[in-house]
Design a protein around this motif. Structure first.
Motif, PDB file in Angstrom:
ATOM      1  N   UNK A  90       0.781  -1.059  -0.246  1.00 30.62           N
ATOM      2  CA  UNK A  90      -0.039  -0.083  -0.287  1.00 30.62           C
ATOM      3  C   UNK A  90       0.825   1.020   0.056  1.00 30.62           C
ATOM      4  N   UNK A  91       1.810   1.541   0.883  1.00 34.94           N
ATOM      5  CA  UNK A  91       2.474   2.492   0.597  1.00 34.94           C
ATOM      6  C   UNK A  91       3.608   2.933  -0.244  1.00 34.94           C
ATOM      7  N   UNK A  92       3.932   1.605  -0.748  1.00 34.69           N
ATOM      8  CA  UNK A  92       4.529   2.151  -2.333  1.00 34.69           C
ATOM      9  C   UNK A  92       4.038   2.597  -3.575  1.00 34.69           C
ATOM     10  N   UNK A  93       2.416   1.843  -3.509  1.00 35.71           N
ATOM     11  CA  UNK A  93       2.021   2.197  -5.106  1.00 35.71           C
ATOM     12  C   UNK A  93       1.717   3.702  -4.170  1.00 35.71           C
ATOM     13  N   UNK A  94       0.959   3.916  -3.390  1.00 34.77           N
ATOM     14  CA  UNK A  94       0.409   5.302  -3.154  1.00 34.77           C
ATOM     15  C   UNK A  94       1.445   6.482  -2.607  1.00 34.77           C
ATOM     16  N   UNK A  95       2.526   6.120  -2.172  1.00 37.21           N
ATOM     17  CA  UNK A  95       3.454   7.069  -2.558  1.00 37.21           C
ATOM     18  C   UNK A  95       4.103   7.219  -4.165  1.00 37.21           C
ATOM     19  N   UNK A  96       4.533   6.402  -4.560  1.00 41.12           N
ATOM     20  CA  UNK A  96       4.821   6.268  -6.440  1.00 41.12           C
ATOM     21  C   UNK A  96       3.804   7.172  -7.467  1.00 41.12           C
ATOM     22  N   UNK A  97       1.735   6.839  -6.659  1.00 40.83           N
ATOM     23  CA  UNK A  97       1.117   7.553  -7.351  1.00 40.83           C
ATOM     24  C   UNK A  97       1.449   9.072  -6.871  1.00 40.83           C
ATOM     25  N   UNK A  98       1.398   9.160  -5.703  1.00 39.58           N
ATOM     26  CA  UNK A  98       1.809  10.552  -5.361  1.00 39.58           C
ATOM     27  C   UNK A  98       3.200  11.903  -5.692  1.00 39.58           C
ATOM     28  N   UNK A  99       4.245  10.755  -6.393  1.00 44.71           N
ATOM     29  CA  UNK A  99       5.326  11.402  -6.771  1.00 44.71           C
ATOM     30  C   UNK A  99       4.936  11.658  -7.751  1.00 44.71           C
ATOM     31  N   UNK A 100       3.832  10.985  -9.000  1.00 43.18           N
ATOM     32  CA  UNK A 100       3.862  10.815 -10.193  1.00 43.18           C
ATOM     33  C   UNK A 100       2.731  12.740 -10.407  1.00 43.18           C
ATOM     34  N   UNK A 101       1.881  12.221  -9.117  1.00 45.58           N
ATOM     35  CA  UNK A 101       0.348  13.013  -8.997  1.00 45.58           C
ATOM     36  C   UNK A 101       1.197  14.829  -9.015  1.00 45.58           C
ATOM     37  N   UNK A 102       2.884  15.023  -8.338  1.00 43.20           N
ATOM     38  CA  UNK A 102       2.846  15.817  -8.150  1.00 43.20           C
ATOM     39  C   UNK A 102       3.576  16.918  -8.992  1.00 43.20           C
ATOM     40  N   UNK A 103       4.159  15.650  -9.296  1.00 44.04           N
ATOM     41  CA  UNK A 103       5.620  16.399 -10.262  1.00 44.04           C
ATOM     42  C   UNK A 103       4.803  16.602 -11.588  1.00 44.04           C
ATOM     43  N   UNK A 104       3.400  16.435 -12.116  1.00 41.82           N
ATOM     44  CA  UNK A 104       1.910  16.420 -13.372  1.00 41.82           C
ATOM     45  C   UNK A 104       2.077  17.871 -12.417  1.00 41.82           C
ATOM     46  N   UNK A 105       1.129  17.213 -11.133  1.00 46.55           N
ATOM     47  CA  UNK A 105      -0.949  18.299 -10.746  1.00 46.55           C
ATOM     48  C   UNK A 105       0.267  19.702 -10.542  1.00 46.55           C
ATOM     49  N   UNK A 106       1.041  19.718  -9.879  1.00 46.72           N
ATOM     50  CA  UNK A 106       2.273  21.297  -9.331  1.00 46.72           C
ATOM     51  C   UNK A 106       2.549  22.112 -10.318  1.00 46.72           C
ATOM     52  N   UNK A 107       3.124  20.781 -11.903  1.00 48.58           N
ATOM     53  CA  UNK A 107       3.419  22.037 -13.110  1.00 48.58           C
ATOM     54  C   UNK A 107       1.662  22.590 -13.837  1.00 48.58           C
ATOM     55  N   UNK A 108       0.710  21.726 -13.842  1.00 50.03           N
ATOM     56  CA  UNK A 108      -0.204  21.933 -13.918  1.00 50.03           C
ATOM     57  C   UNK A 108      -0.800  23.585 -13.313  1.00 50.03           C
ATOM     58  N   UNK A 109      -1.118  23.157 -12.508  1.00 52.58           N
ATOM     59  CA  UNK A 109      -1.521  24.291 -10.968  1.00 52.58           C
ATOM     60  C   UNK A 109      -0.409  25.362 -11.688  1.00 52.58           C
ATOM     61  N   UNK A 110       0.320  26.126 -11.470  1.00 47.38           N
ATOM     62  CA  UNK A 110       1.137  26.825 -11.479  1.00 47.38           C
ATOM     63  C   UNK A 110       1.208  27.616 -12.599  1.00 47.38           C
ATOM     64  N   UNK A 111       0.782  26.234 -13.703  1.00 49.74           N
ATOM     65  CA  UNK A 111       1.009  27.178 -14.989  1.00 49.74           C
ATOM     66  C   UNK A 111      -0.738  28.126 -15.296  1.00 49.74           C
ATOM     67  N   UNK A 112      -1.706  27.467 -15.073  1.00 46.04           N
ATOM     68  CA  UNK A 112      -2.754  27.505 -14.893  1.00 46.04           C
ATOM     69  C   UNK A 112      -3.424  28.859 -13.543  1.00 46.04           C
TER      70      UNK A 112
END
Length: 283
Positions: A90-112
């Motif tokens: 559970x920790x591996x799956x969720x932490x990996x998903x958060x890392x990928x989501x952070x890379x995309x979400x932070x850039x998308x939010x900053x751009x918007x």
């Protein structure tokens, strides 16, 4: 003769008046006897219970909860192999998903936050709508994409932890992007003019403001991790809840509860709360 007849009639009438109360008393005595028998029958059913004690139907529930809690704590302290295998996945799956989501979400939010283009308000509205995206809908879409008949079926990652990471990443990206957009927009109103005077471009300003507000960004990532680790619908659909392969804490809790294995389900629930609490304290 007439006197004797009248006296006999008087005695008969008097006897009739005396017989009526006697019949009434006998009927009342019969009713009391029936009520007494009914009370004895009801008391016989509850003969084993002491006066003032709790009804018997509540005792198994209390015993089941206390016994399940005791066994759950034993599984945690004794480092049960099955329990901690599920927790680690559970920790591996969720932490990996958060890392990928952070890379995309932070850039998308900053751009918007800094971009201005036709349809900007519509894009922000769509992003806000995706915050309430049902997890089972995400699981269904990812399942259709990764199935053998889907466009990405050649990847062969359905019912694997990778598919679960993809589903959880899709869930956390809108959350991270919207919170990052709001964070950058608020920071721009306070210090955007100074960065613009130093020659920084819009996207660079947004990234610098995110780096400056790193504690707030950590709070955003914590919220995303809580969303991912507590998710059950999407990972159940794309992972299949396969023992030793794709079974995580939330899907295991649902399965073990349906099977009646309450101690393991309760232990997983306690560990899930503990993980979120530890991450909150560290951050």
């Amino acid at each position: 003769m007439v006197l004797r007849v009248s006296q006999g009639m008087g005695m008969g009438v008097a006897a009739g008046h005396e017989a009526a109360p006697t019949l009434a008393m006998r009927g009342l005595a019969s009713l009391c006897m029936a009520a007494h028998i009914a009370v004895l029958g009801c008391s016989g059913k509850n003969r084993g219970r002491k006066r003032g004690a709790w009804p018997r139907f509540t005792r198994p529930q209390m015993n089941a909860f206390s016994e399940s809690l005791a066994v759950a704590l034993g599984l945690i302290t004794q480092a049960d192999a099955t329990l901690w295998q599920i927790v680690s996945l559970s920790l591996r799956v969720s932490s990996t998903a958060c890392a990928l989501g952070a890379g995309i979400g932070l850039l998308l939010g900053a751009w918007l936050a800094v971009a201005r283009f036709p349809g900007h308000a519509l894009a922000v509205g769509v992003l806000n709508t995706l915050l309430a995206l049902p997890s089972v809908v995400v699981g269904l879409v990812v399942y259709l994409l990764l199935s053998r008949s889907g466009p990405l079926g050649s990847w062969g990652i359905l019912f694997t932890p990778t598919a679960m990471v993809v589903a959880q990443s899709i869930l956390v990206v809108p959350l991270i992007a919207e919170l990052a957009r709001q964070l950058v927009a608020d920071a721009l109103r306070e210090g955007g003019d100074q960065l613009a005077a130093m020659g920084a471009g819009p996207l660079l300003m947004a990234l610098l403001l995110l780096a400056h507000a790193r504690l707030a960004v950590l709070t955003v990532l914590l919220s995303a991790f809580g969303r991912a680790v507590a998710e059950v619908g999407a990972v159940m659909v794309v992972g299949g809840n396969i023992a030793g392969v794709t079974r995580v804490m939330t899907t295991a809790i649902a399965l073990e509860t349906s099977k009646g294995d309450l101690p393991l389900a309760l232990a997983l629930g306690l560990v899930l709360l503990g993980v979120v609490a530890v991450v909150n304290l560290v951050v």
